[in-house]
Design an enzyme around this catalytic site. Structure first.
Site, PDB file in Angstrom:
ATOM      1  N   ASP A 196      -9.577   5.819   8.209  1.00  0.00           N
ATOM      2  CA  ASP A 196      -9.376   5.119   6.930  1.00  0.00           C
ATOM      3  C   ASP A 196     -10.075   3.762   6.939  1.00  0.00           C
ATOM      4  O   ASP A 196      -9.516   2.758   6.483  1.00  0.00           O
ATOM      5  CB  ASP A 196      -7.875   4.959   6.633  1.00  0.00           C
ATOM      6  CG  ASP A 196      -7.611   4.671   5.159  1.00  0.00           C
ATOM      7  OD1 ASP A 196      -6.476   4.333   4.809  1.00  0.00           O
ATOM      8  OD2 ASP A 196      -8.577   4.763   4.360  1.00  0.00           O
ATOM      9  N   LYS A 214       5.217  -5.393   8.709  1.00  0.00           N
ATOM     10  CA  LYS A 214       4.974  -4.210   7.875  1.00  0.00           C
ATOM     11  C   LYS A 214       6.282  -3.442   7.786  1.00  0.00           C
ATOM     12  O   LYS A 214       6.871  -3.100   8.803  1.00  0.00           O
ATOM     13  CB  LYS A 214       3.883  -3.346   8.503  1.00  0.00           C
ATOM     14  CG  LYS A 214       3.464  -2.141   7.668  1.00  0.00           C
ATOM     15  CD  LYS A 214       2.304  -1.417   8.348  1.00  0.00           C
ATOM     16  CE  LYS A 214       1.819  -0.249   7.547  1.00  0.00           C
ATOM     17  NZ  LYS A 214       0.713   0.464   8.221  1.00  0.00           N
ATOM     18  N   GLY A 251       0.841  -1.199   0.000  1.00  0.00           N
ATOM     19  CA  GLY A 251       0.000   0.000   0.000  1.00  0.00           C
ATOM     20  C   GLY A 251       0.866   1.235   0.000  1.00  0.00           C
ATOM     21  O   GLY A 251       2.090   1.151  -0.184  1.00  0.00           O
ATOM     22  N   SER A 252       0.253   2.382   0.254  1.00  0.00           N
ATOM     23  CA  SER A 252       1.006   3.645   0.227  1.00  0.00           C
ATOM     24  C   SER A 252       2.063   3.640   1.333  1.00  0.00           C
ATOM     25  O   SER A 252       3.074   4.300   1.264  1.00  0.00           O
ATOM     26  CB  SER A 252       0.047   4.820   0.451  1.00  0.00           C
ATOM     27  OG  SER A 252      -0.626   4.620   1.695  1.00  0.00           O
ATOM     28  N   TYR A 253       1.796   2.813   2.360  1.00  0.00           N
ATOM     29  CA  TYR A 253       2.700   2.769   3.524  1.00  0.00           C
ATOM     30  C   TYR A 253       3.995   2.020   3.216  1.00  0.00           C
ATOM     31  O   TYR A 253       5.011   2.200   3.839  1.00  0.00           O
ATOM     32  CB  TYR A 253       1.994   2.063   4.684  1.00  0.00           C
ATOM     33  CG  TYR A 253       1.439   0.716   4.272  1.00  0.00           C
ATOM     34  CD1 TYR A 253       2.250  -0.422   4.320  1.00  0.00           C
ATOM     35  CD2 TYR A 253       0.158   0.591   3.763  1.00  0.00           C
ATOM     36  CE1 TYR A 253       1.779  -1.643   3.912  1.00  0.00           C
ATOM     37  CE2 TYR A 253      -0.325  -0.640   3.359  1.00  0.00           C
ATOM     38  CZ  TYR A 253       0.485  -1.749   3.419  1.00  0.00           C
ATOM     39  OH  TYR A 253       0.019  -2.969   3.013  1.00  0.00           O
ATOM     40  N   GLY A 254       3.936   1.085   2.271  1.00  0.00           N
ATOM     41  CA  GLY A 254       5.092   0.214   2.018  1.00  0.00           C
ATOM     42  C   GLY A 254       4.567  -1.185   1.742  1.00  0.00           C
ATOM     43  O   GLY A 254       3.545  -1.357   1.073  1.00  0.00           O
TER      44      GLY A 254
HETATM   45  C1  LIG Z   1      -3.542 -14.292   2.272  1.00  0.00           C
HETATM   46  O1  LIG Z   1      -3.006 -14.195   3.557  1.00  0.00           O
HETATM   47  C2  LIG Z   1      -2.768 -12.959   4.054  1.00  0.00           C
HETATM   48  C3  LIG Z   1      -2.631 -12.864   5.434  1.00  0.00           C
HETATM   49  C4  LIG Z   1      -2.377 -11.621   6.029  1.00  0.00           C
HETATM   50  C5  LIG Z   1      -2.260 -10.484   5.227  1.00  0.00           C
HETATM   51  C6  LIG Z   1      -1.996  -9.179   5.905  1.00  0.00           C
HETATM   52  O2  LIG Z   1      -1.777  -9.166   7.087  1.00  0.00           O
HETATM   53  C7  LIG Z   1      -2.026  -7.922   5.155  1.00  0.00           C
HETATM   54  C8  LIG Z   1      -1.827  -6.685   5.715  1.00  0.00           C
HETATM   55  N1  LIG Z   1      -1.546  -6.576   7.081  1.00  0.00           N
HETATM   56  C9  LIG Z   1      -1.475  -5.399   7.806  1.00  0.00           C
HETATM   57  C10 LIG Z   1      -1.608  -4.142   7.199  1.00  0.00           C
HETATM   58  C11 LIG Z   1      -1.539  -2.974   8.007  1.00  0.00           C
HETATM   59  O3  LIG Z   1      -1.661  -1.701   7.496  1.00  0.00           O
HETATM   60  C12 LIG Z   1      -1.836  -1.578   6.083  1.00  0.00           C
HETATM   61  C13 LIG Z   1      -1.368  -3.090   9.382  1.00  0.00           C
HETATM   62  C14 LIG Z   1      -1.319  -1.881  10.260  1.00  0.00           C
HETATM   63  O4  LIG Z   1      -0.561  -0.933   9.980  1.00  0.00           O
HETATM   64  O5  LIG Z   1      -2.060  -1.871  11.257  1.00  0.00           O
HETATM   65  C15 LIG Z   1      -1.227  -4.327   9.982  1.00  0.00           C
HETATM   66  C16 LIG Z   1      -1.288  -5.479   9.180  1.00  0.00           C
HETATM   67 CL1  LIG Z   1      -1.130  -7.048   9.911  1.00  0.00          CL
HETATM   68  C17 LIG Z   1      -2.411 -10.579   3.854  1.00  0.00           C
HETATM   69  C18 LIG Z   1      -2.656 -11.821   3.253  1.00  0.00           C
END
Ligand SMILES: COc1ccc(C(=O)/C=C\Nc2cc(OC)c(C(=O)O)cc2Cl)cc1
Length: 301
Positions: free
Chosen positions: A171, A44, A24-27
């Site tokens: 968001d 992350k 995402g935009s965050y990385g």
């Molecule tokens: C198919 O299996 C999958 C299992 C887990 C994932 C997954 O976790 C994706 C994003 N995760 C996150 C994003 C976050 O922000 C953007 C934050 C935060 O900043 O709070 C925390 C998490 Cl964990 C994806 C696919």
């Protein structure tokens, strides 16, 4: 933070980084495995430089002497009036991490560890792994009503907890809702979240994703708007996505989208709902006829 690149994977302390599972935009977010407890986590990875740049900070200049890198941070925070510079990149990051350390709820994502090596550009946030990732793609396949109601209830309780903790998320959208193996939802991404005092956050700048922004945040007036109210609006757009698989207001052009959000009735207007219900009457004798449909549609146009 000890980084070792052996074979073809990166090891950060006890974590072995694996596939990318989010972006995402965050990385990016990568799956990682901990040698300590033999458990998978979601890591992350945030670039501090990118966060600084995104916050409108000037470039810092990096002077390289021999093998020493003397990084002279010449930054000037281009604060917008009323920002008092609290929006500089690192303050944003510190606020996000402070909020993540504060929250503790079954329907909110959990941060376990922060790995920050001052000499390194990347910052690593180690989260619990929420096994099934984002709840749905938008646009994408709608959820069944029963599933939509189940997930919606979790988000409502998670958001109620955040508001009670005096946090507005800012968001809320399906891609920030993660689905666990237990079928429960966890609210994620506090990158634009804010803490407030008193009963509500009074905001004056938009944040988050355009299609989920509340109309009152898009007025040209300088009036402040309620942070809680904007979260509720985004939750409504999210529920619409659960049911219809797409956002109610969309436009190629950002200004066109804002105009629609401000002025267009939500496509699911009562008459459309009324029409649907009348066409779906079980009893054929009660069901609406073509004649009736034409009358209703005419009154809708
Ligand atoms: C198919 O299996 C999958 C299992 C887990 C994932 C997954 O976790 C994706 C994003 N995760 C996150 C994003 C976050 O922000 C953007 C934050 C935060 O900043 O709070 C925390 C998490 Cl964990 C994806 C696919």
């Amino acid at each position: 933070v000890s980084i070792s690149e052996t074979d073809n994977f990166v090891q950060l302390n006890q974590y072995r980084l694996m596939d990318e599972i989010g972006k995402g935009s965050y990385g990016v977010v990568r799956l990682c495995y901990s040698d300590f407890d033999h458990t998978n986590y979601a890591m992350k990875i945030i670039s501090k430089k990118r966060v600084m740049r995104k916050a409108g900070l000037n470039l810092f200049c990096c002077l390289l002497f021999d093998n020493f890198t003397i990084t002279v941070m010449i930054t000037s925070i281009i604060g917008r009036p009323g920002d008092n510079g609290k929006n500089s990149g690192l303050e944003n990051l510190q606020r996000e991490i402070a909020i993540l350390k504060k929250v503790d709820h079954p329907y909110v994502v959990r941060l376990f560890e922060v790995l920050d090596d001052p000499s390194e550009d990347n910052l690593y946030l180690v989260f619990e792994l929420v096994d099934r990732g984002e709840v749905m793609e938008v646009p994408g396949k709608p959820l069944s009503e029963q599933t939509a109601r189940k997930y919606f209830t979790d988000v409502v309780l998670g958001l109620e907890y955040l508001h009670y903790q005096k946090i507005v998320h800012r968001d809320i959208k399906p891609s920030n809702l993660l689905l666990g193996d237990d079928g429960r939802i966890k609210i994620a991404d506090f990158g634009v979240a804010d803490v407030f005092e008193g009963d509500d956050a009074l905001l004056n700048k938009t944040a988050g994703s355009p299609a989920f922004m509340a109309p009152e945040s898009l007025q040209n007036s300088r009036d402040k708007y309620s942070g809680k109210g904007a979260d509720i609006w985004a939750l409504g757009i999210t529920l619409y996505c659960f049911i219809f698989g797409k956002v109610p207001f969309d436009d190629m052009n950002r200004m066109g989208l804002y105009e629609k959000i401000r002025t267009e009735e939500t496509a699911l207007n009562p008459q459309l709902e009324d029409l649907l219900l009348r066409m779906l009457i079980k009893d054929p004798n009660e069901r609406i006829t073509i004649k009736g449909i034409k009358i209703l549609v005419k009154s809708m146009l």
